[in-house]
Design an enzyme around this catalytic site. Structure first.
Site, PDB file in Angstrom:
ATOM      1  N   ARG A 237       0.846  -1.190   0.000  1.00 36.86           N
ATOM      2  CA  ARG A 237       0.000   0.000   0.000  1.00 36.86           C
ATOM      3  C   ARG A 237       0.885   1.245   0.000  1.00 36.86           C
ATOM      4  O   ARG A 237       1.874   1.319   0.719  1.00 36.86           O
ATOM      5  CB  ARG A 237      -0.934   0.025   1.214  1.00 36.86           C
ATOM      6  CG  ARG A 237      -2.059  -1.005   1.168  1.00 36.86           C
ATOM      7  CD  ARG A 237      -3.054  -0.673   0.061  1.00 36.86           C
ATOM      8  NE  ARG A 237      -4.207  -1.568   0.035  1.00 36.86           N
ATOM      9  CZ  ARG A 237      -4.320  -2.633  -0.739  1.00 36.86           C
ATOM     10  NH1 ARG A 237      -3.312  -2.972  -1.543  1.00 36.86           N
ATOM     11  NH2 ARG A 237      -5.412  -3.372  -0.721  1.00 36.86           N
ATOM     12  N   GLU A 266      -3.933   7.083  -5.971  1.00 35.28           N
ATOM     13  CA  GLU A 266      -4.030   6.261  -7.186  1.00 35.28           C
ATOM     14  C   GLU A 266      -5.310   6.592  -7.940  1.00 35.28           C
ATOM     15  O   GLU A 266      -6.359   6.747  -7.313  1.00 35.28           O
ATOM     16  CB  GLU A 266      -3.999   4.775  -6.817  1.00 35.28           C
ATOM     17  CG  GLU A 266      -2.684   4.343  -6.192  1.00 35.28           C
ATOM     18  CD  GLU A 266      -2.639   2.859  -5.853  1.00 35.28           C
ATOM     19  OE1 GLU A 266      -3.608   2.142  -6.158  1.00 35.28           O
ATOM     20  OE2 GLU A 266      -1.630   2.420  -5.278  1.00 35.28           O
ATOM     21  N   HIS A 285      -0.339  -0.363 -10.199  1.00 31.75           N
ATOM     22  CA  HIS A 285      -0.978  -1.269  -9.233  1.00 31.75           C
ATOM     23  C   HIS A 285      -1.422  -2.561  -9.919  1.00 31.75           C
ATOM     24  O   HIS A 285      -2.614  -2.901  -9.940  1.00 31.75           O
ATOM     25  CB  HIS A 285      -2.168  -0.592  -8.540  1.00 31.75           C
ATOM     26  CG  HIS A 285      -2.509  -1.214  -7.213  1.00 31.75           C
ATOM     27  ND1 HIS A 285      -3.046  -0.488  -6.182  1.00 31.75           N
ATOM     28  CD2 HIS A 285      -2.389  -2.495  -6.761  1.00 31.75           C
ATOM     29  CE1 HIS A 285      -3.246  -1.291  -5.136  1.00 31.75           C
ATOM     30  NE2 HIS A 285      -2.856  -2.514  -5.472  1.00 31.75           N
TER      31      HIS A 285
END
Length: 325
Positions: A237, A266, A285
């Site tokens: 994270r 993000e 990601h």
């Protein structure tokens, strides 16, 4: 009488069909400013919800008096107000097993790409800048035989450690609340405090969950304790790392480089300084982003929701102790 559920992510048709066979399904492809009012209205009758990438807050839960199960299509649970869910004894189901190997592959890809400057070198070739044998100014770093420090020795951390030890002959250090006898016995891993890992590791890999105690765990002081030749890898994270401190460390060569699949915000803003630094490998990601794994995650999340709404929390319940003391 069928129970009511909300699906707030697009999923494969066969898995949608499984839900529709058993429940009354209110479906949203995602939650946006245009449909959030409808989503919140639907919460009033929902017995269960399933989806990902939308924060479920205490305010949302207050609108859902009949909610008993939330199933997230992820292993991470930081998108949910867990305290509010626990107070209501709402089960939070997640997908911890099906993405382990794929995510470990991604994390080790970041290790290799960062050390060997793969993205930078590939762009050099594509841009027609490879006109002679490369010089010392673009050399990379070895991976084999180096020391890897893994922050978090859960399923993914162990899978990364296995790749490092068995595939690349690396020494494995790890930071964890609990000792991991399998890693110590099979991989000769050594459990250390954070400062030792930062000082001794050539690659520091973050594989921790985001909880209050890990938020901004890696900041200016921690980065300064790393070797100038070391790389920071984050596949968990983004908020575990103080991004401003990382940018400063990279700009001033406090550490050699970083490989990042996750970020504080993000998608990563296009004006982020991280995108302008040659010693950063930035991915969107993609930790679990393969066809096979993403399908398995959805299938697992559907299984979890069906089981939970039938009163079975024996598999993949993240807050089992809270709902069944």
């Amino acid at each position: 009488m069928k129970k009511n559920i909300i699906l707030y992510k697009t999923i494969p048709a066969d898995q949608l069909g499984r839900l529709q066979q058993q429940f009354n399904v209110t479906q949203f492809d995602s939650i946006t400013a245009d449909n959030i009012a409808n989503f919140r209205q639907a919460l009033a009758a929902a017995n269960g919800i399933i989806g990902a990438s939308y924060p479920i807050t205490a305010s949302d839960l207050a609108l859902a008096p009949y909610l008993t199960v939330a199933s997230t299509i992820s292993v991470g649970i930081d998108q949910f107000d867990l305290e509010a869910m626990n107070a209501r004894k709402i089960a939070l189901m997640h997908t911890p097993n099906v993405l382990t190997e794929t995510t470990a592959d991604t994390i080790f890809t970041l290790v290799l790409c960062s050390a060997r400057r793969i993205i930078e070198m590939a762009e050099m070739v594509k841009n027609g800048q490879w006109t002679k044998s490369i010089g010392e100014n673009v050399y990379g770093s070895n991976v084999s035989g180096k020391t890897i420090g893994i922050l978090g020795m859960g399923r993914i951390g162990y899978a990364v450690a296995t790749r490092a030890y068995a595939g690349f002959g690396m020494s494995v250090l790890y930071y964890s609340n609990h000792s991991h006898s399998k890693a110590e016995n099979l991989l000769k891993a050594r459990r250390c405090d954070l400062d030792t890992i930062l000082a001794e590791s050539d690659f520091v890999c973050v594989v921790l969950p985001l909880v209050p105690s890990t938020e901004k765990l890696i900041g200016k002081n921690e980065l300064e304790k790393m070797k100038p030749s070391a790389f920071l890898i984050n596949g968990s994270r983004g908020k575990i790392i103080d991004e401003a401190a990382l940018i400063d460390a990279l700009e001033n060569h406090v550490i050699r480089g970083a490989g990042l699949d996750v970020f504080e915000v993000e998608p990563l803003p296009v004006d982020s300084k991280l995108l302008k630094l040659p010693n950063v490998v930035a991915l969107p990601h993609i930790g679990s982003a393969t066809h096979e794994t993403r399908y398995a995650m959805v299938e697992c999340a559907v299984d979890n929701l069906i089981a939970g709404l039938n009163g079975d929390f024996s598999q993949n319940c993240a807050n089992l102790n809270a709902i069944q003391p």
